[in-house]
Motif scaffolding. Structure first.
Motif, PDB file in Angstrom:
ATOM      1  N   ALA A 120       0.846  -1.187   0.000  1.00  0.00           N
ATOM      2  CA  ALA A 120       0.000   0.000   0.000  1.00  0.00           C
ATOM      3  C   ALA A 120       0.885   1.242   0.000  1.00  0.00           C
ATOM      4  O   ALA A 120       2.004   1.215   0.492  1.00  0.00           O
ATOM      5  CB  ALA A 120      -0.884  -0.009   1.238  1.00  0.00           C
ATOM      6  N   LYS A 121       0.373   2.335  -0.550  1.00  0.00           N
ATOM      7  CA  LYS A 121       1.119   3.594  -0.510  1.00  0.00           C
ATOM      8  C   LYS A 121       1.362   3.991   0.945  1.00  0.00           C
ATOM      9  O   LYS A 121       2.431   4.478   1.304  1.00  0.00           O
ATOM     10  CB  LYS A 121       0.350   4.683  -1.246  1.00  0.00           C
ATOM     11  CG  LYS A 121       1.097   5.987  -1.355  1.00  0.00           C
ATOM     12  CD  LYS A 121       0.330   6.991  -2.189  1.00  0.00           C
ATOM     13  CE  LYS A 121       1.064   8.314  -2.241  1.00  0.00           C
ATOM     14  NZ  LYS A 121       0.283   9.326  -2.936  1.00  0.00           N
ATOM     15  N   ALA A 122       0.372   3.772   1.783  1.00  0.00           N
ATOM     16  CA  ALA A 122       0.492   3.968   3.227  1.00  0.00           C
ATOM     17  C   ALA A 122      -0.568   3.106   3.895  1.00  0.00           C
ATOM     18  O   ALA A 122      -1.637   2.888   3.326  1.00  0.00           O
ATOM     19  CB  ALA A 122       0.298   5.432   3.595  1.00  0.00           C
ATOM     20  N   GLU A 123      -0.276   2.614   5.081  1.00  0.00           N
ATOM     21  CA  GLU A 123      -1.212   1.726   5.758  1.00  0.00           C
ATOM     22  C   GLU A 123      -2.546   2.387   6.076  1.00  0.00           C
ATOM     23  O   GLU A 123      -3.562   1.723   6.143  1.00  0.00           O
ATOM     24  CB  GLU A 123      -0.597   1.224   7.074  1.00  0.00           C
ATOM     25  CG  GLU A 123       0.517   0.237   6.874  1.00  0.00           C
ATOM     26  CD  GLU A 123       1.104  -0.174   8.205  1.00  0.00           C
ATOM     27  OE1 GLU A 123       0.706  -1.239   8.710  1.00  0.00           O
ATOM     28  OE2 GLU A 123       1.942   0.569   8.741  1.00  0.00           O
ATOM     29  N   ASN A 124      -2.527   3.680   6.304  1.00  0.00           N
ATOM     30  CA  ASN A 124      -3.752   4.345   6.727  1.00  0.00           C
ATOM     31  C   ASN A 124      -4.353   5.244   5.653  1.00  0.00           C
ATOM     32  O   ASN A 124      -5.099   6.159   5.952  1.00  0.00           O
ATOM     33  CB  ASN A 124      -3.487   5.157   8.004  1.00  0.00           C
ATOM     34  CG  ASN A 124      -2.350   6.141   7.816  1.00  0.00           C
ATOM     35  OD1 ASN A 124      -1.831   6.272   6.714  1.00  0.00           O
ATOM     36  ND2 ASN A 124      -1.959   6.816   8.868  1.00  0.00           N
ATOM     37  N   SER A 125      -4.028   4.983   4.389  1.00  0.00           N
ATOM     38  CA  SER A 125      -4.618   5.776   3.309  1.00  0.00           C
ATOM     39  C   SER A 125      -5.546   4.894   2.479  1.00  0.00           C
ATOM     40  O   SER A 125      -5.370   3.682   2.407  1.00  0.00           O
ATOM     41  CB  SER A 125      -3.525   6.372   2.416  1.00  0.00           C
ATOM     42  OG  SER A 125      -2.849   5.355   1.716  1.00  0.00           O
ATOM     43  N   ASN A 126      -6.535   5.533   1.891  1.00  0.00           N
ATOM     44  CA  ASN A 126      -7.457   4.794   1.043  1.00  0.00           C
ATOM     45  C   ASN A 126      -6.766   4.385  -0.252  1.00  0.00           C
ATOM     46  O   ASN A 126      -6.140   5.225  -0.905  1.00  0.00           O
ATOM     47  CB  ASN A 126      -8.685   5.640   0.706  1.00  0.00           C
ATOM     48  CG  ASN A 126      -9.666   5.697   1.846  1.00  0.00           C
ATOM     49  OD1 ASN A 126      -9.977   4.673   2.442  1.00  0.00           O
ATOM     50  ND2 ASN A 126     -10.138   6.884   2.162  1.00  0.00           N
ATOM     51  N   PRO A 127      -6.874   3.115  -0.626  1.00  0.00           N
ATOM     52  CA  PRO A 127      -6.294   2.690  -1.904  1.00  0.00           C
ATOM     53  C   PRO A 127      -7.126   3.234  -3.059  1.00  0.00           C
ATOM     54  O   PRO A 127      -8.323   3.461  -2.908  1.00  0.00           O
ATOM     55  CB  PRO A 127      -6.385   1.166  -1.831  1.00  0.00           C
ATOM     56  CG  PRO A 127      -7.526   0.898  -0.907  1.00  0.00           C
ATOM     57  CD  PRO A 127      -7.539   2.028   0.084  1.00  0.00           C
ATOM     58  N   PRO A 128      -6.501   3.440  -4.213  1.00  0.00           N
ATOM     59  CA  PRO A 128      -7.270   3.884  -5.377  1.00  0.00           C
ATOM     60  C   PRO A 128      -8.341   2.849  -5.741  1.00  0.00           C
ATOM     61  O   PRO A 128      -8.090   1.647  -5.718  1.00  0.00           O
ATOM     62  CB  PRO A 128      -6.221   3.992  -6.484  1.00  0.00           C
ATOM     63  CG  PRO A 128      -4.906   4.071  -5.784  1.00  0.00           C
ATOM     64  CD  PRO A 128      -5.069   3.314  -4.507  1.00  0.00           C
ATOM     65  N   GLU A 129      -9.537   3.325  -6.054  1.00  0.00           N
ATOM     66  CA  GLU A 129     -10.644   2.426  -6.433  1.00  0.00           C
ATOM     67  C   GLU A 129     -10.258   1.551  -7.621  1.00  0.00           C
ATOM     68  O   GLU A 129     -10.641   0.387  -7.692  1.00  0.00           O
ATOM     69  CB  GLU A 129     -11.905   3.232  -6.763  1.00  0.00           C
ATOM     70  CG  GLU A 129     -12.631   3.752  -5.545  1.00  0.00           C
ATOM     71  CD  GLU A 129     -13.161   2.627  -4.653  1.00  0.00           C
ATOM     72  OE1 GLU A 129     -13.622   1.601  -5.183  1.00  0.00           O
ATOM     73  OE2 GLU A 129     -13.095   2.786  -3.429  1.00  0.00           O
ATOM     74  N   ALA A 130      -9.501   2.118  -8.553  1.00  0.00           N
ATOM     75  CA  ALA A 130      -9.096   1.347  -9.734  1.00  0.00           C
ATOM     76  C   ALA A 130      -8.238   0.152  -9.339  1.00  0.00           C
ATOM     77  O   ALA A 130      -8.332  -0.917  -9.943  1.00  0.00           O
ATOM     78  CB  ALA A 130      -8.350   2.242 -10.720  1.00  0.00           C
ATOM     79  N   LEU A 131      -7.392   0.312  -8.324  1.00  0.00           N
ATOM     80  CA  LEU A 131      -6.557  -0.792  -7.860  1.00  0.00           C
ATOM     81  C   LEU A 131      -7.413  -1.885  -7.233  1.00  0.00           C
ATOM     82  O   LEU A 131      -7.237  -3.069  -7.529  1.00  0.00           O
ATOM     83  CB  LEU A 131      -5.517  -0.286  -6.853  1.00  0.00           C
ATOM     84  CG  LEU A 131      -4.645  -1.359  -6.198  1.00  0.00           C
ATOM     85  CD1 LEU A 131      -3.803  -2.095  -7.246  1.00  0.00           C
ATOM     86  CD2 LEU A 131      -3.753  -0.751  -5.122  1.00  0.00           C
ATOM     87  N   ILE A 132      -8.339  -1.506  -6.363  1.00  0.00           N
ATOM     88  CA  ILE A 132      -9.234  -2.486  -5.733  1.00  0.00           C
ATOM     89  C   ILE A 132     -10.002  -3.259  -6.802  1.00  0.00           C
ATOM     90  O   ILE A 132     -10.095  -4.491  -6.761  1.00  0.00           O
ATOM     91  CB  ILE A 132     -10.222  -1.790  -4.769  1.00  0.00           C
ATOM     92  CG1 ILE A 132      -9.472  -1.123  -3.624  1.00  0.00           C
ATOM     93  CG2 ILE A 132     -11.268  -2.766  -4.256  1.00  0.00           C
ATOM     94  CD1 ILE A 132      -8.742  -2.064  -2.716  1.00  0.00           C
ATOM     95  N   SER A 133     -10.533  -2.543  -7.760  1.00  0.00           N
ATOM     96  CA  SER A 133     -11.308  -3.170  -8.839  1.00  0.00           C
ATOM     97  C   SER A 133     -10.434  -4.142  -9.636  1.00  0.00           C
ATOM     98  O   SER A 133     -10.853  -5.256  -9.952  1.00  0.00           O
ATOM     99  CB  SER A 133     -11.877  -2.079  -9.748  1.00  0.00           C
ATOM    100  OG  SER A 133     -12.571  -2.649 -10.820  1.00  0.00           O
ATOM    101  N   TRP A 134      -9.202  -3.736  -9.941  1.00  0.00           N
ATOM    102  CA  TRP A 134      -8.293  -4.604 -10.701  1.00  0.00           C
ATOM    103  C   TRP A 134      -7.983  -5.878  -9.914  1.00  0.00           C
ATOM    104  O   TRP A 134      -7.993  -6.973 -10.475  1.00  0.00           O
ATOM    105  CB  TRP A 134      -7.006  -3.853 -11.038  1.00  0.00           C
ATOM    106  CG  TRP A 134      -6.015  -4.715 -11.747  1.00  0.00           C
ATOM    107  CD1 TRP A 134      -5.996  -5.015 -13.079  1.00  0.00           C
ATOM    108  CD2 TRP A 134      -4.929  -5.427 -11.153  1.00  0.00           C
ATOM    109  NE1 TRP A 134      -4.947  -5.866 -13.353  1.00  0.00           N
ATOM    110  CE2 TRP A 134      -4.271  -6.136 -12.185  1.00  0.00           C
ATOM    111  CE3 TRP A 134      -4.445  -5.532  -9.865  1.00  0.00           C
ATOM    112  CZ2 TRP A 134      -3.170  -6.944 -11.963  1.00  0.00           C
ATOM    113  CZ3 TRP A 134      -3.339  -6.330  -9.625  1.00  0.00           C
ATOM    114  CH2 TRP A 134      -2.709  -7.020 -10.659  1.00  0.00           C
ATOM    115  N   ILE A 135      -7.695  -5.735  -8.624  1.00  0.00           N
ATOM    116  CA  ILE A 135      -7.406  -6.911  -7.794  1.00  0.00           C
ATOM    117  C   ILE A 135      -8.598  -7.859  -7.784  1.00  0.00           C
ATOM    118  O   ILE A 135      -8.452  -9.071  -7.958  1.00  0.00           O
ATOM    119  CB  ILE A 135      -7.043  -6.487  -6.348  1.00  0.00           C
ATOM    120  CG1 ILE A 135      -5.696  -5.754  -6.326  1.00  0.00           C
ATOM    121  CG2 ILE A 135      -6.990  -7.710  -5.425  1.00  0.00           C
ATOM    122  CD1 ILE A 135      -5.377  -5.089  -4.989  1.00  0.00           C
TER     123      ILE A 135
END
Length: 194
Positions: A120-135
């Motif tokens: 993750a870019k940082a443990e306490n930051s929201n991941p990009p929606e596009a990344l979640i969708s791709w996973i």
């Protein structure tokens, strides 16, 4: 001013390779993940003189961006953007299981044990929606494996969460590997992910 990290790299010393070896990370893995030892660095375009690390420092490069990591005294800085996902470029074609962890060091330890992993870019930051969708489209299973120190917000990822048991005295998977070795770490991961 926004940072524009630039580095002058140098060869790893034997001592530095031993440091990485405790995490089961070989020189080949360091090369695969574009990790170099830092001779000196600049943080901003306005810097007139370079900074010289006090002790061993490493640079993780993604595209033309860097994260600098000095283990002791601990120091981090990066100029990553949202498209800089540690471990993404090195993923295999095996799409059964992905582990989202919190640092490039953990990504490399997991790779050394045969697992696909990104940080993750940082443990306490929201991941990009596009990344979640791709996973979700790409992998059959995904687990979040952050620190067990209670400081993280893994609920921001819609995946099952695992942690290294507190009873081990280790906060993350690379620390566990350093303390207990690669074989024991492989067994722990099997237990955690099954």
């Amino acid at each position: 001013p926004s940072s524009n990290i630039r580095i002058k790299s140098r060869a790893f010393t034997t001592k530095e390779l031993l440091y990485w070896g405790q995490y089961n990370v070989s020189k080949d893995i360091l090369d695969k993940y574009d990790v170099t030892a830092v001779d000196y660095y600049f943080k901003y375009d306005t810097d007139q003189y370079p900074y010289k690390p006090f002790t061993s420092m490493y640079a993780y490069r993604i595209y033309d961006r860097y994260q600098l990591y000095q283990p002791s005294p601990k120091f981090f800085i990066n100029n990553y953007t949202d498209v800089c996902i540690p471990g993404y470029k090195q993923l295999s074609t095996d799409r059964r299981l992905l582990i989202v962890t919190k640092a490039t060091k953990d990504v490399m330890t997991l790779r050394s044990l045969g697992y696909d992993a990104i940080a993750a870019k940082a443990e306490n930051s929201n991941p990009p929606e596009a990344l979640i969708s791709w996973i979700q489209r790409t992998y059959k299973k995904c687990f979040v494996l952050f620190d067990n120190d209670g400081k993280t917000s893994e609920f921001k990822y819609p995946f099952d969460s695992r942690v290294v048991p507190l009873s081990t005295g280790c906060k993350d998977i690379s620390d566990y590997c350093s303390a207990h070795g690669a074989d024991s770490t492989s067994k722990l991961l099997i237990d955690l992910l099954c």
